[in-house]
Motif scaffolding. Sequence first.
Motif, short mmCIF file in Angstrom:
data_model
loop_
_atom_site.label_atom_id
_atom_site.label_comp_id
_atom_site.label_asym_id
_atom_site.label_seq_id
_atom_site.Cartn_x
_atom_site.Cartn_y
_atom_site.Cartn_z
N MET A 189 0.88 -1.18 0.32
CA MET A 189 -0.04 0.27 -0.17
C MET A 189 1.03 1.34 0.23
SD MET A 189 -3.04 -0.89 2.57
CE MET A 189 -2.30 -1.19 3.95
N ALA A 190 1.93 1.35 0.74
CA ALA A 190 2.58 2.89 0.97
C ALA A 190 3.31 2.69 -0.47
CB ALA A 190 3.92 2.05 1.66
N VAL A 191 3.67 1.84 -0.83
CA VAL A 191 4.88 2.03 -2.33
C VAL A 191 4.09 2.17 -3.91
CG1 VAL A 191 5.65 1.03 -4.38
CG2 VAL A 191 6.46 0.53 -2.41
N ALA A 192 1.90 1.91 -3.31
CA ALA A 192 1.24 2.36 -4.49
C ALA A 192 0.41 3.98 -4.47
CB ALA A 192 -0.02 0.81 -4.11
N LYS A 193 0.72 4.01 -2.39
CA LYS A 193 0.42 5.36 -3.15
C LYS A 193 1.67 6.35 -3.42
CE LYS A 193 -3.79 4.96 -1.25
NZ LYS A 193 -5.36 5.71 -1.65
N THR A 194 2.86 6.17 -3.52
CA THR A 194 3.97 6.27 -3.63
C THR A 194 4.11 6.77 -4.60
OG1 THR A 194 5.52 6.20 -1.53
CG2 THR A 194 6.40 6.50 -3.72
N VAL A 195 3.37 5.92 -5.74
CA VAL A 195 4.21 5.62 -6.74
C VAL A 195 2.82 6.94 -7.48
CG1 VAL A 195 3.33 4.16 -9.01
CG2 VAL A 195 5.40 3.36 -6.91
N ASP A 196 1.53 6.84 -6.58
CA ASP A 196 0.91 7.42 -7.19
C ASP A 196 1.17 8.74 -6.90
OD1 ASP A 196 -1.91 8.09 -7.94
OD2 ASP A 196 -2.43 8.40 -5.93
N GLY A 197 1.51 9.69 -5.23
CA GLY A 197 1.73 10.54 -4.90
C GLY A 197 3.07 11.63 -6.24
N ILE A 198 3.67 10.05 -7.01
CA ILE A 198 4.61 10.77 -7.39
C ILE A 198 3.73 10.76 -8.68
CG2 ILE A 198 6.95 10.04 -9.04
CD1 ILE A 198 7.99 8.83 -6.47
N SER A 199 3.20 10.07 -9.16
CA SER A 199 2.78 10.60 -10.76
C SER A 199 2.06 12.44 -10.77
CB SER A 199 1.77 9.63 -11.42
OG SER A 199 0.27 9.45 -10.31
N ARG A 200 1.34 12.22 -9.61
CA ARG A 200 0.88 13.47 -9.19
C ARG A 200 1.19 14.89 -9.69
NH1 ARG A 200 -5.18 12.47 -6.86
NH2 ARG A 200 -5.17 10.44 -7.17
N GLN A 201 2.34 14.53 -8.57
CA GLN A 201 3.34 15.98 -8.48
C GLN A 201 5.13 15.17 -8.81
OE1 GLN A 201 2.85 16.74 -4.51
NE2 GLN A 201 1.51 18.98 -5.35
N PRO A 202 5.23 14.47 -9.91
CA PRO A 202 6.81 14.60 -10.19
C PRO A 202 7.90 15.55 -9.67
CG PRO A 202 5.22 14.91 -12.09
CD PRO A 202 4.98 15.49 -11.16
N GLU A 203 7.87 16.58 -8.82
CA GLU A 203 9.02 17.82 -8.76
C GLU A 203 9.11 17.63 -7.12
OE1 GLU A 203 4.72 19.69 -8.06
OE2 GLU A 203 5.27 18.73 -10.48
N ALA A 204 7.76 16.91 -6.51
CA ALA A 204 8.52 16.70 -5.44
C ALA A 204 8.77 15.09 -5.20
CB ALA A 204 7.29 16.54 -4.83
N GLU A 205 9.13 14.05 -5.92
CA GLU A 205 10.14 12.84 -6.14
C GLU A 205 10.81 12.40 -5.13
OE1 GLU A 205 11.99 9.71 -9.02
OE2 GLU A 205 11.21 11.45 -10.00
N GLY A 206 11.36 13.73 -4.90
CA GLY A 206 12.74 12.75 -3.58
C GLY A 206 12.09 13.21 -2.35
N LYS A 207 11.16 13.78 -2.31
CA LYS A 207 9.90 14.08 -0.63
C LYS A 207 9.44 13.38 -0.57
CE LYS A 207 10.47 19.20 -0.08
NZ LYS A 207 10.68 20.24 -0.03
N ILE A 208 8.90 11.98 -1.43
CA ILE A 208 7.14 10.91 -1.37
C ILE A 208 8.56 10.30 -1.32
CG2 ILE A 208 6.13 10.12 -2.88
CD1 ILE A 208 5.60 12.90 -3.90
N ARG A 209 9.70 10.08 -2.28
CA ARG A 209 10.09 8.91 -1.98
C ARG A 209 11.01 8.58 -0.78
NH1 ARG A 209 13.30 7.60 -7.28
NH2 ARG A 209 11.45 7.17 -7.74
N SER A 210 11.64 9.31 0.02
CA SER A 210 12.39 9.78 1.31
C SER A 210 11.14 8.76 2.15
CB SER A 210 13.35 10.92 1.39
OG SER A 210 12.58 12.14 1.56
N ALA A 211 9.93 10.01 2.19
CA ALA A 211 9.30 9.30 3.25
C ALA A 211 8.03 8.39 3.20
CB ALA A 211 7.93 10.74 3.03
N MET A 212 8.79 7.57 1.98
CA MET A 212 7.60 5.94 1.88
C MET A 212 8.88 5.06 2.19
SD MET A 212 7.66 3.61 -1.32
CE MET A 212 10.36 3.43 -1.49
#
Length: 121
Positions: free
Chosen positions: A73-96
């Motif tokens: 579930m965490a990885v699915a939400k991370t991929v969804d978040g990155i697809s919505r905001q690609p510029e915040a990829e680093g922050k989203i990935r580190s939080a995941m």
Amino acid sequence: MKKSVKISAIVLALLLVSSFTVFASLANASNNTQTEQAVETVEEQDNSKGSKALASGIAIGLAGLGGALGMGMAVAKTVDGISRQPEAEGKIRSAMMIGVVFIETVVIYALIVSILVIFVL
């Protein structure tokens, strides 16, 4: 869909705790009856070892299943978040990654408790 996944995760967690408690108490009860009796037979010792192995197997299996569901579930939400905001990829990935590490430590704790049940109790 989201509510059913949360409910199933809660049910799995409750099953893990209850199965571990029940089988550990069964193993402990058989150990108590063995110490009260002066003579132990090989069959009683095998039964105790079997109960411990069963309890440990169920506990680590359910912990692994819960951890896998949580990480999925965490990885699915991370991929969804990155697809919505690609510029915040680093922050989203580190939080995941921090979240996945915490999920994995719970599974490792379950493994340690299972090993302790087998060899110490």
